[in-house]
Design an enzyme around this catalytic site. Structure first.
Site, PDB file in Angstrom:
ATOM      1  N   ASN A  86      -1.759   0.611   6.279  1.00 51.56           N
ATOM      2  CA  ASN A  86      -0.274  -0.408   5.406  1.00 51.56           C
ATOM      3  C   ASN A  86      -0.010  -1.203   5.884  1.00 51.56           C
ATOM      4  O   ASN A  86       0.824  -0.653   7.262  1.00 51.56           O
ATOM      5  CB  ASN A  86       1.251   0.478   4.877  1.00 51.56           C
ATOM      6  N   GLY A  87      -0.369  -2.387   5.502  1.00 47.98           N
ATOM      7  CA  GLY A  87       0.329  -3.236   6.655  1.00 47.98           C
ATOM      8  C   GLY A  87      -1.242  -4.238   6.693  1.00 47.98           C
ATOM      9  O   GLY A  87      -1.858  -4.580   5.928  1.00 47.98           O
ATOM     10  N   TRP A 103      -2.769  -2.137  -2.016  1.00 53.46           N
ATOM     11  CA  TRP A 103      -2.896  -3.664  -2.424  1.00 53.46           C
ATOM     12  C   TRP A 103      -3.600  -4.742  -1.315  1.00 53.46           C
ATOM     13  O   TRP A 103      -3.393  -4.665   0.079  1.00 53.46           O
ATOM     14  CB  TRP A 103      -0.854  -4.471  -1.780  1.00 53.46           C
ATOM     15  N   HIS A 152      19.950 -35.465 -12.560  1.00 51.88           N
ATOM     16  CA  HIS A 152      19.228 -36.705 -11.450  1.00 51.88           C
ATOM     17  C   HIS A 152      18.191 -36.074 -11.177  1.00 51.88           C
ATOM     18  O   HIS A 152      17.140 -36.086  -9.972  1.00 51.88           O
ATOM     19  CB  HIS A 152      19.940 -35.743 -10.064  1.00 51.88           C
ATOM     20  N   CYS A 165       0.242  -1.092   0.073  1.00 54.36           N
ATOM     21  CA  CYS A 165      -0.199  -0.188   0.281  1.00 54.36           C
ATOM     22  C   CYS A 165       0.832   1.428   0.327  1.00 54.36           C
ATOM     23  O   CYS A 165       2.360   1.302   0.512  1.00 54.36           O
ATOM     24  CB  CYS A 165      -0.934   0.036   1.159  1.00 54.36           C
ATOM     25  N   ARG A 220       4.778   0.664  -5.850  1.00 54.32           N
ATOM     26  CA  ARG A 220       4.787  -0.250  -4.811  1.00 54.32           C
ATOM     27  C   ARG A 220       4.167  -1.910  -5.169  1.00 54.32           C
ATOM     28  O   ARG A 220       3.804  -2.595  -4.888  1.00 54.32           O
ATOM     29  CB  ARG A 220       4.610   0.318  -3.755  1.00 54.32           C
ATOM     30  N   LYS A 222       6.537  -4.114  -5.030  1.00 55.55           N
ATOM     31  CA  LYS A 222       8.061  -3.459  -4.826  1.00 55.55           C
ATOM     32  C   LYS A 222       8.370  -3.709  -3.524  1.00 55.55           C
ATOM     33  O   LYS A 222       9.661  -4.348  -3.331  1.00 55.55           O
ATOM     34  CB  LYS A 222       8.577  -2.103  -5.339  1.00 55.55           C
ATOM     35  N   GLU A 233       8.698 -13.688 -13.206  1.00 55.26           N
ATOM     36  CA  GLU A 233       7.962 -12.274 -12.802  1.00 55.26           C
ATOM     37  C   GLU A 233       7.821 -10.966 -13.928  1.00 55.26           C
ATOM     38  O   GLU A 233       7.228 -10.576 -13.565  1.00 55.26           O
ATOM     39  CB  GLU A 233       8.875 -11.623 -12.002  1.00 55.26           C
ATOM     40  N   GLU A 247      18.547 -16.165 -10.184  1.00 51.60           N
ATOM     41  CA  GLU A 247      18.142 -15.140 -10.592  1.00 51.60           C
ATOM     42  C   GLU A 247      17.419 -14.978 -11.752  1.00 51.60           C
ATOM     43  O   GLU A 247      16.266 -14.155 -11.910  1.00 51.60           O
ATOM     44  CB  GLU A 247      18.812 -14.070 -10.961  1.00 51.60           C
ATOM     45  N   LYS A 283      13.562 -13.498 -12.391  1.00 49.09           N
ATOM     46  CA  LYS A 283      13.106 -12.343 -14.016  1.00 49.09           C
ATOM     47  C   LYS A 283      12.108 -13.145 -14.642  1.00 49.09           C
ATOM     48  O   LYS A 283      11.315 -11.947 -15.236  1.00 49.09           O
ATOM     49  CB  LYS A 283      14.579 -12.118 -14.438  1.00 49.09           C
TER      50      LYS A 283
HETATM   51  C1  AGP Z   1      13.034  -8.924  -7.236  1.00 49.81           C
HETATM   52  O1  AGP Z   1      12.603  -8.747  -8.575  1.00 49.81           O
HETATM   53  C2  AGP Z   1      11.617  -9.093  -6.893  1.00 49.81           C
HETATM   54  N1  AGP Z   1      10.610  -7.979  -7.142  1.00 49.81           N
HETATM   55  C3  AGP Z   1      11.645  -9.596  -5.250  1.00 49.81           C
HETATM   56  O2  AGP Z   1      11.747 -11.055  -5.055  1.00 49.81           O
HETATM   57  C4  AGP Z   1      12.533  -9.029  -4.150  1.00 49.81           C
HETATM   58  O3  AGP Z   1      13.439  -8.862  -4.263  1.00 49.81           O
HETATM   59  C5  AGP Z   1      12.018  -9.559  -2.498  1.00 49.81           C
HETATM   60  O4  AGP Z   1      10.357  -8.833  -2.396  1.00 49.81           O
HETATM   61  C6  AGP Z   1      13.341  -8.642  -1.190  1.00 49.81           C
HETATM   62  O5  AGP Z   1      12.845  -7.115  -1.026  1.00 49.81           O
HETATM   63  P1  AGP Z   1      13.541  -6.849  -1.154  1.00 49.81           P
HETATM   64  O6  AGP Z   1      15.262  -6.719  -1.133  1.00 49.81           O
HETATM   65  O7  AGP Z   1      12.995  -5.309  -0.594  1.00 49.81           O
HETATM   66  O8  AGP Z   1      14.194  -7.062   0.846  1.00 49.81           O
END
Ligand code: AGP
Length: 611
Positions: free
Chosen positions: A100-101, A74, A506, A2, A27, A606, A490, A483, A487
């Site tokens: 937010n939370g 959110w 395996h 949020c 966000r 985010k 997501e 990684e 990417k």
């Molecule tokens: C990565 O592309 C994502 N947005 C997500 O995995 C992110 O790295 C993860 O949520 C951790 O966020 P932070 O680094 O703000 O703690």
């Protein structure tokens, strides 16, 4: 997560509120709303969907008022609908709350408040706070800050709350627990927000707010207290970002801008870190004795930050000869880990607000560990709750998909590995300086990689119809494969999976069929002779019909590839900061090809400030 904005001052409040919420769109959200404080009455509008829906709903009869609160939601409790959008009101419609939370005990509060005759109109946890605050404000004779302090004492969970009441519309009260809130100090006006991006175009003067602190703002004043009502000293700071840094700078998407900012981000993270052949890491503020007593490093992180931790393991164990455990923060939190005062915890987080990581570091702290945060966001919660912080200097990372933060996180962990090696006498100054110089060569090498990524656009068209892509890596290339897969998942909403090359036989090799796209990262040949093993992996998948893209350094022999992406030569330990870049671009281009929302991919936020 949020987005929260509050404004009180001479401007027509709707402008800084909507502009602030727009700056917080990154966000991730699914509804938005505002409450404007008019004398004796609140004007409230809220809509599901994007901000444009809210703006269209703000009718022509909008009163010109000078204070208000705004929110992008959110969804956690209750679907993304108009009725569940914030702000939430008391039954008189004179008190508005945004949040937010998560309020973990909202259900019992709702039962209590319904028993007192309050009528609820949403499915959210937040609405319980609006009705609770309304009762407490009455019992405090209209004193909203006092009511907020008492309300918070009965809330469990993580929250940032803002409240405004029609009887004192220019006053806004806020509080934070485990969730971000920052105060912006203007000239005859003041702001509250989840993130400085919301008000940076109006002021760069900010105040960090600590755990369970209640802040009250008017156009010309602010005060901060603890829950007992004791005044707290404000720590003002100057925001170093400028508004343009949070703009796209001519790129189509924030993500592409941030990919191209990586050379500078890594260079900035390394600035001033070597002096007289010694790594400078005074932030760690550990005595030589304490450093020598470290018998284990535990990395706590999530997602991309976790992958940075996996790479860090190879470097810290190689250089400092200290065992490293890399833990998913959400799992560590609920385990009985072996942690004590000789454990150094690295909490890696771009946002500094990831709830899983915050809760995990608290768990480690309770077991006596020393916490070093690696973070990209000044004065966010995780650094504030750590014993020390090593800031990365990637600048604002707006795109949900983390790119430059990742490379700088890896660079920061390398600094820590070299520093520990130096302080524990495991590496000589000359060796430390040599490794640091290899790091310093990376920004230029990343530039070179960025100059050769154009063909990737064409390559993604080849694979655009693929339903799954496999990534292979060995040694430090294995976390890079993970990684690269993350990417693609997501951004392109494609199934993707990263494997250690040696694991293929395996089980995973059963996945290979005619045309399966496989991206293989060739280990940097010089140091491991693992390139022969990866070459075998390429032949194994090729023989079963795979369409293989190979990432390899200049001059490295590659057979069986449909396409080879070349990297500048670099020592094996440095290669992750180069090999990751084409994978970021590949995922970016695939997302664009598929018409996805690159900067705000579906279902993602985010900063994930809920567990
Ligand atoms: C990565 O592309 C994502 N947005 C997500 O995995 C992110 O790295 C993860 O949520 C951790 O966020 P932070 O680094 O703000 O703690």
């Amino acid at each position: 997560m949020c987005g929260i904005v509050g404004y009180t001052g001479p401007q027509s409040a709707v402008t800084p509120l909507i502009e602030g919420l727009r700056r917080l769109e990154y966000r991730g959200y699914d509804s938005a709303g505002i409450a404007l404080g008019t004398s004796g009455k609140l004007y409230v509008e809220k809509r599901a969907g994007k901000l444009n829906n809210l703006e269209q709903a703000l009718g022509a009869d909008l009163p010109t008022v000078h204070s208000g609160i705004g929110h992008t939601r959110w969804a956690t409790h209750g679907g993304p609908t108009d009725r569940n959008a914030h702000p939430h009101l008391d039954n008189e419609g004179k008190l508005a709350v945004i949040h937010n939370g998560i309020i973990e005990n909202y259900a019992e509060l709702r039962t209590l408040l319904e028993g007192r005759g309050h009528k609820f109109s949403s499915d959210t946890d937040t609405e319980s706070v609006a009705h609770l605050l309304s009762d407490l404000r009455k019992s405090h004779n209209g004193d909203l800050p006092a009511a907020m302090r008492e309300a918070v004492a009965s809330l469990r969970g993580s929250f940032t709350l803002l409240a405004i009441h029609a009887d004192a519309p220019e006053t806004i009260v806020g509080v934070r627990r485990n969730s971000p809130l920052v105060l912006g100090l203007g000239d005859g006006e003041n702001y509250l927000a989840s993130d400085v991006a919301a008000f940076i175009q109006y002021t760069k003067r900010a105040v960090e707010l600590g755990q369970d602190e209640v802040v009250t703002i008017t156009p010309t004043s602010y005060s901060i207290t603890d829950l007992a009502g004791n005044s707290k000293k404000a720590k003002e700071y100057e925001i170093t970002w400028d508004a343009s840094a949070a703009e796209k700078g001519g790129f189509t998407h924030f993500m592409l801008k941030e990919i191209f900012e990586q050379p500078k981000a890594v260079a900035d993270t390394l600035i001033g870190r070597l002096k007289d052949k010694k790594i400078q890491l005074d932030e760690l503020n550990l005595s030589s004795r304490e450093i020598k007593d470290i018998d284990k490093v535990v990395v706590l992180a999530c997602g991309t930050a976790f992958h940075a931790g996996l790479i860090a393991k190879y470097a810290i164990e190689k250089w400092a000869k200290v065992p490293v455990e890399v833990e998913l923060a959400s799992e560590f939190r609920y385990r009985d880990p072996i942690v004590n005062k000789n454990t150094l915890v690295l909490a890696i987080s771009q946002s500094g607000e990831t709830m899983d990581t915050l809760m995990a570091l608290r768990h480690a702290k309770s077991l006596g560990a020393r916490i070093l945060a690696i973070c990209n966001t000044n004065s966010s919660t995780i650094p504030r709750e750590s014993d020390a912080v090593l800031y990365t200097h990637a600048g604002p990372e707006i795109a949900v998909a983390s790119t430059k933060a990742f490379l700088t996180q890896v660079a920061a962990t390398y600094l820590i590995g070299l520093y520990l090696a130096q302080q524990r006498g495991v590496m000589k100054d000359g060796e430390v300086a040599e490794a640091f110089e290899q790091l310093q060569e990376l920004p230029g090498k990343i530039e070179q990689v960025l100059e050769t990524v154009e063909p990737l656009r064409e390559l993604t068209r080849t694979f655009a119809a693929a339903t799954s892509v496999l990534f292979l890596g060995r040694n430090v290339g294995f976390p890079v494969a993970l990684e690269g897969a993350l990417k693609l998942k997501e951004l392109a909403y494609m199934h993707a999976e990263g494997f250690a090359g040696g694991e293929l036989k395996h089980g995973p090799i059963a996945l290979i069929e005619e045309g399966t796209p496989v991206i293989a990262i060739m280990p940097a040949g010089a140091e491991h002779a693992l390139d022969e093993k990866m070459a075998s992996n390429i032949q194994e998948v090729k023989a079963r019909g795979a369409n293989v893209i190979v990432i390899a350094e200049e001059g490295q022999v590659v057979t069986g590839a449909t396409h080879v992406i070349r990297l500048p030569k670099a020592p094996a330990m440095m290669q992750p900061l180069l090999a990751t870049v084409p994978l970021q671009v590949f995922a970016y281009e695939m997302a664009v090809t598929r018409g996805n929302d690159v900067d705000q991919p579906r279902n993602l936020a985010k900063s994930v400030t809920v567990e």
